[in-house]
Design a protein around this motif. Sequence first.
Motif, PDB file in Angstrom:
ATOM      1  N   SER A   1       0.841  -1.207   0.000  1.00 55.95           N
ATOM      2  CA  SER A   1       0.000   0.000   0.000  1.00 55.95           C
ATOM      3  C   SER A   1       0.868   1.246   0.000  1.00 55.95           C
ATOM      4  O   SER A   1       0.569   2.231  -0.682  1.00 55.95           O
ATOM      5  CB  SER A   1      -0.922   0.022   1.214  1.00 55.95           C
ATOM      6  OG  SER A   1      -1.878  -0.991   1.109  1.00 55.95           O
ATOM      7  N   TYR A   2       1.944   1.193   0.765  1.00 56.14           N
ATOM      8  CA  TYR A   2       2.882   2.321   0.781  1.00 56.14           C
ATOM      9  C   TYR A   2       3.405   2.565  -0.634  1.00 56.14           C
ATOM     10  O   TYR A   2       3.367   3.687  -1.128  1.00 56.14           O
ATOM     11  CB  TYR A   2       4.049   2.037   1.746  1.00 56.14           C
ATOM     12  CG  TYR A   2       5.216   2.953   1.492  1.00 56.14           C
ATOM     13  CD1 TYR A   2       5.212   4.255   1.978  1.00 56.14           C
ATOM     14  CD2 TYR A   2       6.296   2.543   0.712  1.00 56.14           C
ATOM     15  CE1 TYR A   2       6.264   5.117   1.703  1.00 56.14           C
ATOM     16  CE2 TYR A   2       7.343   3.392   0.439  1.00 56.14           C
ATOM     17  CZ  TYR A   2       7.323   4.686   0.930  1.00 56.14           C
ATOM     18  OH  TYR A   2       8.359   5.541   0.642  1.00 56.14           O
ATOM     19  N   ARG A   3       3.875   1.501  -1.265  1.00 60.03           N
ATOM     20  CA  ARG A   3       4.527   1.654  -2.577  1.00 60.03           C
ATOM     21  C   ARG A   3       3.559   2.108  -3.663  1.00 60.03           C
ATOM     22  O   ARG A   3       3.907   2.925  -4.517  1.00 60.03           O
ATOM     23  CB  ARG A   3       5.191   0.350  -3.004  1.00 60.03           C
ATOM     24  CG  ARG A   3       5.993   0.545  -4.289  1.00 60.03           C
ATOM     25  CD  ARG A   3       7.023  -0.509  -4.504  1.00 60.03           C
ATOM     26  NE  ARG A   3       7.914  -0.080  -5.581  1.00 60.03           N
ATOM     27  CZ  ARG A   3       8.380  -0.882  -6.508  1.00 60.03           C
ATOM     28  NH1 ARG A   3       8.074  -2.159  -6.494  1.00 60.03           N
ATOM     29  NH2 ARG A   3       9.165  -0.420  -7.454  1.00 60.03           N
ATOM     30  N   THR A   4       2.344   1.590  -3.644  1.00 60.16           N
ATOM     31  CA  THR A   4       1.400   1.907  -4.723  1.00 60.16           C
ATOM     32  C   THR A   4       0.556   3.154  -4.471  1.00 60.16           C
ATOM     33  O   THR A   4       0.111   3.792  -5.423  1.00 60.16           O
ATOM     34  CB  THR A   4       0.460   0.719  -4.999  1.00 60.16           C
ATOM     35  OG1 THR A   4      -0.271   0.413  -3.817  1.00 60.16           O
ATOM     36  CG2 THR A   4       1.238  -0.494  -5.468  1.00 60.16           C
ATOM     37  N   LYS A   5       0.345   3.505  -3.197  1.00 57.61           N
ATOM     38  CA  LYS A   5      -0.543   4.633  -2.897  1.00 57.61           C
ATOM     39  C   LYS A   5       0.171   5.836  -2.274  1.00 57.61           C
ATOM     40  O   LYS A   5      -0.123   6.974  -2.620  1.00 57.61           O
ATOM     41  CB  LYS A   5      -1.660   4.180  -1.961  1.00 57.61           C
ATOM     42  CG  LYS A   5      -2.574   3.153  -2.581  1.00 57.61           C
ATOM     43  CD  LYS A   5      -3.632   2.697  -1.602  1.00 57.61           C
ATOM     44  CE  LYS A   5      -4.513   1.626  -2.215  1.00 57.61           C
ATOM     45  NZ  LYS A   5      -5.489   1.113  -1.261  1.00 57.61           N
ATOM     46  N   VAL A   6       1.083   5.571  -1.337  1.00 57.36           N
ATOM     47  CA  VAL A   6       1.720   6.666  -0.596  1.00 57.36           C
ATOM     48  C   VAL A   6       2.937   7.214  -1.330  1.00 57.36           C
ATOM     49  O   VAL A   6       3.054   8.425  -1.540  1.00 57.36           O
ATOM     50  CB  VAL A   6       2.100   6.211   0.833  1.00 57.36           C
ATOM     51  CG1 VAL A   6       2.878   7.296   1.565  1.00 57.36           C
ATOM     52  CG2 VAL A   6       0.848   5.809   1.612  1.00 57.36           C
ATOM     53  N   GLU A   7       3.838   6.352  -1.724  1.00 58.80           N
ATOM     54  CA  GLU A   7       5.087   6.804  -2.342  1.00 58.80           C
ATOM     55  C   GLU A   7       4.868   7.678  -3.582  1.00 58.80           C
ATOM     56  O   GLU A   7       5.584   8.670  -3.749  1.00 58.80           O
ATOM     57  CB  GLU A   7       5.974   5.603  -2.650  1.00 58.80           C
ATOM     58  CG  GLU A   7       7.424   5.965  -2.848  1.00 58.80           C
ATOM     59  CD  GLU A   7       8.317   4.747  -2.950  1.00 58.80           C
ATOM     60  OE1 GLU A   7       9.285   4.686  -2.185  1.00 58.80           O
ATOM     61  OE2 GLU A   7       8.054   3.870  -3.800  1.00 58.80           O
ATOM     62  N   PRO A   8       3.882   7.385  -4.435  1.00 62.01           N
ATOM     63  CA  PRO A   8       3.664   8.276  -5.590  1.00 62.01           C
ATOM     64  C   PRO A   8       3.330   9.723  -5.191  1.00 62.01           C
ATOM     65  O   PRO A   8       3.602  10.651  -5.957  1.00 62.01           O
ATOM     66  CB  PRO A   8       2.485   7.630  -6.327  1.00 62.01           C
ATOM     67  CG  PRO A   8       2.582   6.180  -5.966  1.00 62.01           C
ATOM     68  CD  PRO A   8       3.051   6.180  -4.524  1.00 62.01           C
ATOM     69  N   ILE A   9       2.794   9.917  -4.007  1.00 63.54           N
ATOM     70  CA  ILE A   9       2.490  11.281  -3.539  1.00 63.54           C
ATOM     71  C   ILE A   9       3.775  12.090  -3.403  1.00 63.54           C
ATOM     72  O   ILE A   9       3.793  13.295  -3.650  1.00 63.54           O
ATOM     73  CB  ILE A   9       1.706  11.231  -2.209  1.00 63.54           C
ATOM     74  CG1 ILE A   9       0.326  10.611  -2.455  1.00 63.54           C
ATOM     75  CG2 ILE A   9       1.590  12.612  -1.572  1.00 63.54           C
ATOM     76  CD1 ILE A   9      -0.443  10.271  -1.186  1.00 63.54           C
ATOM     77  N   PHE A  10       4.875  11.426  -3.050  1.00 66.66           N
ATOM     78  CA  PHE A  10       6.155  12.119  -2.884  1.00 66.66           C
ATOM     79  C   PHE A  10       6.719  12.617  -4.205  1.00 66.66           C
ATOM     80  O   PHE A  10       7.620  13.448  -4.230  1.00 66.66           O
ATOM     81  CB  PHE A  10       7.178  11.218  -2.196  1.00 66.66           C
ATOM     82  CG  PHE A  10       6.725  10.654  -0.876  1.00 66.66           C
ATOM     83  CD1 PHE A  10       5.839  11.335  -0.056  1.00 66.66           C
ATOM     84  CD2 PHE A  10       7.187   9.424  -0.451  1.00 66.66           C
ATOM     85  CE1 PHE A  10       5.421  10.813   1.160  1.00 66.66           C
ATOM     86  CE2 PHE A  10       6.790   8.887   0.763  1.00 66.66           C
ATOM     87  CZ  PHE A  10       5.902   9.585   1.573  1.00 66.66           C
ATOM     88  N   LEU A  11       6.195  12.116  -5.316  1.00 64.07           N
ATOM     89  CA  LEU A  11       6.634  12.535  -6.653  1.00 64.07           C
ATOM     90  C   LEU A  11       5.667  13.529  -7.297  1.00 64.07           C
ATOM     91  O   LEU A  11       5.969  14.091  -8.351  1.00 64.07           O
ATOM     92  CB  LEU A  11       6.770  11.312  -7.571  1.00 64.07           C
ATOM     93  CG  LEU A  11       7.815  10.288  -7.156  1.00 64.07           C
ATOM     94  CD1 LEU A  11       7.709   9.044  -8.033  1.00 64.07           C
ATOM     95  CD2 LEU A  11       9.205  10.883  -7.222  1.00 64.07           C
ATOM     96  N   LYS A  12       4.546  13.728  -6.676  1.00 61.71           N
ATOM     97  CA  LYS A  12       3.474  14.542  -7.249  1.00 61.71           C
ATOM     98  C   LYS A  12       3.805  16.031  -7.170  1.00 61.71           C
ATOM     99  O   LYS A  12       4.233  16.537  -6.136  1.00 61.71           O
ATOM    100  CB  LYS A  12       2.181  14.254  -6.491  1.00 61.71           C
ATOM    101  CG  LYS A  12       0.963  14.867  -7.095  1.00 61.71           C
ATOM    102  CD  LYS A  12      -0.266  14.394  -6.343  1.00 61.71           C
ATOM    103  CE  LYS A  12      -1.532  14.881  -6.992  1.00 61.71           C
ATOM    104  NZ  LYS A  12      -2.707  14.392  -6.272  1.00 61.71           N
ATOM    105  N   LYS A  13       3.592  16.728  -8.261  1.00 59.13           N
ATOM    106  CA  LYS A  13       3.772  18.180  -8.305  1.00 59.13           C
ATOM    107  C   LYS A  13       2.531  18.836  -7.721  1.00 59.13           C
ATOM    108  O   LYS A  13       1.419  18.567  -8.139  1.00 59.13           O
ATOM    109  CB  LYS A  13       3.998  18.635  -9.753  1.00 59.13           C
ATOM    110  CG  LYS A  13       4.113  20.124  -9.921  1.00 59.13           C
ATOM    111  CD  LYS A  13       5.354  20.678  -9.264  1.00 59.13           C
ATOM    112  CE  LYS A  13       5.497  22.162  -9.546  1.00 59.13           C
ATOM    113  NZ  LYS A  13       5.998  22.905  -8.420  1.00 59.13           N
TER     114      LYS A  13
END
Length: 140
Positions: free
Chosen positions: A32-44
């Motif tokens: 869940s971290y990898r698919t849902k949370v981590e992408p937020i750290f790349l979001k502009k």
Amino acid sequence: MTTVRLAIAAATVFVFGGAAQRASAQSLDFESYRTKVEPIFLKKRTGHARCAVCHEASNNAFRLEKRPPAGSSWTEEQSRKNFEYVKNLVKPGDPASSRLLLHPLSHQAGGDPFHNGGEQFASKNDPDWQTIAEWVRNGK
């Protein structure tokens, strides 16, 4: 004899208390971290840099691995390292006490008074804040 018993009792609490805390942190779901949370750290986010820009290879509590030059995201190995850092910034089951959620949250919404990256989340109603909070909440 009483001093020895107290020392043993204190050591037991220390050892098992730490084990309970580690077990709690281990209950956070990596997928869940990898698919849902981590992408937020790349979001502009409008008016802000991406989290990864400041936190990749940083030397603070919220540290992220530097992404491969050819890729737009982290490898699984890098994500696992990121997960190890990030899980230390949350209190599983309690988003309201988790630094990962409070530090970038607007001060008016209950966040920290200052974050170098600005107030990434204007309120707790932000969908990305909610996604991270759900991950933390489910980490019981």
